[in-house]
Design a protein around this motif. Structure first.
Motif, short mmCIF file in Angstrom:
data_model
loop_
_atom_site.label_atom_id
_atom_site.label_comp_id
_atom_site.label_asym_id
_atom_site.label_seq_id
_atom_site.Cartn_x
_atom_site.Cartn_y
_atom_site.Cartn_z
N TYR A 112 11.54 1.72 -6.17
CA TYR A 112 10.54 2.58 -6.47
C TYR A 112 10.25 3.63 -7.14
N HIS A 114 8.15 7.56 -2.59
CA HIS A 114 7.01 6.76 -3.87
C HIS A 114 6.18 7.82 -4.95
N ILE A 143 13.42 -3.51 -3.79
CA ILE A 143 12.70 -3.33 -4.78
C ILE A 143 12.55 -1.78 -5.58
N ARG A 202 2.65 5.01 -6.15
CA ARG A 202 2.77 3.58 -6.91
C ARG A 202 3.54 2.02 -5.30
N SER A 203 3.77 1.47 -5.22
CA SER A 203 5.01 0.47 -4.64
C SER A 203 4.66 0.46 -3.39
N GLY A 235 5.24 -5.77 -2.45
CA GLY A 235 5.31 -3.62 -2.14
C GLY A 235 4.50 -2.77 -3.95
N ASN A 236 5.15 -3.46 -5.05
CA ASN A 236 4.96 -3.38 -6.24
C ASN A 236 3.97 -4.40 -6.97
#
Ligand code: LLP
Length: 421
Positions: free
Chosen positions: A244, A322, A242, A370-371, A282-283
């Motif tokens: 990041y 992150h 993903i 985030r993530s 993840g997100n």
């Protein structure tokens, strides 16, 4: 794309202000977005459209029952790696025939539990495991459906701690020995070969390693069929990475990954399974934390948060990045200051970021990582006797605590003092 956006200068999770959740549950906490979870699941499901398939969510990335229920409701199967994960899947109503069991160290107890409760397949990782499973299934008078996880000796080009497809890794059996191992499986009672399994690593940001691995699996399928084995299912693992950070090159899209699967194994007439974790969860999650102090060091400013490495271990463990954003949106063109962003735990490894540019923040400001939905809450510990932080699920304009923060009394009450003390 996720559903954590600024609206009128404040960060929202779907239609709920993050600051409103913070006021209700206190910090730090994790918050997940239902819309993002289901969107990411559908991306995979749609990408495999046209092939018989099952997307099994790798719940090791995020195993809260409410999150699992959202995904099971959207049509996900589950990839589990322990008896505990199996029971989580069953607790949200996922039937055994939609649960695959991965992992190098399945115990007899876990084999009995899952055989009794129903299981889609065991992804067997070694000959001793295969013999053990054969003995357990035979003793129970049942037949265990299996794939063998092959190690294709492919460099996944990811962090060494999360690469699994090289010959030096503990996972799977060397692909060069596959024929021998399948012959052994076919000769053992209580096992039914149904396919092949492969997983080469996590946070892959290129398609080439997947392509190399899946081509080897396609060739092996033909070879094993010629040997007389039934290969009707291919489990292609998880691992698609993903973004990041928004400034990085974006990893391949699930559609590109789906096209690659169709191109490499689509002609074999097999049912395909994939086991994505991070790309789904993840997100779809943030960790929200509060500034406790702004400390002037000799040559730098520290932002000391109430969240720490025990709550989100990825930066300490994998040097992971992150994005960390203020919950109150900085004014356009606001001056940026470099901070070392750290937690209160008593070791220097408790550092989330060094020299990170942020607007000038003061005590009590809220920040969001985030993530953080994948490998966040599930890897948390109570190190430094810090209670596990709560998890919250947002759905439109509603939110609910889906795991409460334990009280100090609850945490302490799990210890017992022996009678001789
Ligand atoms: N299938 C198997 C057999 C796995 O071992 C894994 C991840 C997955 C699927 C899911 O991979 P994903 O799609 O999430 O990349 N704690 C590390 C990641 C460990 C991954 C372990 N296995 C991190 O925080 O980066």
């Amino acid at each position: 794309m996720d559903h954590f956006l600024y609206r009128d200068g404040a960060l929202f999770a779907e239609d709920v202000a993050v600051s409103e959740i913070a006021a209700a549950v206190g910090t730090p906490f994790y918050v997940y977005s239902t819309a993002t979870l289901t969107r990411h699941f559908r991306l995979f499901d749609d990408a495999l459209d046209g092939l018989p398939h099952l997307v099994c969510f790798a719940m090791k990335s995020c195993s809260n029952l409410a999150v699992l229920k959202v995904l099971a409701g959207a049509g996900a199967g589950m990839d589990v790696v322990s008896g505990g994960e199996y029971l989580r899947a069953r607790a949200v109503g996922v039937p055994g025939e939609r649960i695959v069991f991965s992992g190098v160290g399945k115990t007899e107890e876990e084999m009995r539990l899952t055989l009794a409760g129903g299981i889609r397949q065991f992804n067997v990782e070694s000959e001793p495991e295969m013999r053990r499973l054969s003995a357990v299934a035979t003793a129970m008078g049942v037949v265990a459906p299996i794939t063998v996880r092959v190690n294709p000796d492919v460099d996944a080009k990811t962090h060494a701690k999360i690469a699994t497809g090289k010959s030096e890794n503990k996972f799977g059996i060397p692909i060069a020995r596959a024929r021998e191992v399948y012959a052994m499986a076919a000769a053992l009672p209580g096992l039914k070969i149904i396919g092949i399994d492969v997983h080469i690593g996590s946070q892959l940001t290129e398609l080439a390693p997947f392509e190399a691995a899946y081509q080897k699996v396609a060739e092996l399928t033909e070879v094993l069929r010629a040997d007389g084995h039934e290969i009707s299912r291919l489990d292609l693992g998880g691992g698609l990475g993903i973004p990041y950070t928004r400034s990085n090159d974006a990893p391949p899209l699930p559609t590109e990954y789906g096209d690659l699967i169709k191109r490499t194994v689509g002609h074999l007439g097999c049912e395909v399974e994939i086991e994505p974790g991070r790309l789904i969860s993840g997100n779809a999650g943030l960790m929200v934390s509060k500034v406790v102090y702004v400390k002037e060091g000799a040559d730098r400013q520290f932002l000391i948060l109430d969240g720490a490495m025990n709550d989100l271990i990825r930066p300490a463990m994998y040097d992971a990045w992150h994005d960390i954003v203020p919950v109150i949106e900085p004014a356009p063109g606001a001056e940026q200051v470099a901070f070392d962003i750290v937690g209160p735990v008593c070791e220097s490894g408790d550092t989330f970021a060094k020299g990170r540019l942020m607007p000038q923040l003061g005590e009590d400001a809220l920040v969001a990582f985030r993530s953080a939905g994948a490998y966040g809450a599930v890897m948390a510990s109570e190190y430094n006797s810090r209670p596990l932080i709560p998890e919250v699920l947002v759905h439109g304009d509603q939110f609910a605590v889906i795991r409460a923060r334990p009280t100090f009394d609850e945490m302490l009450s799990r210890d017992t003092i022996p009678s001789w003390l």
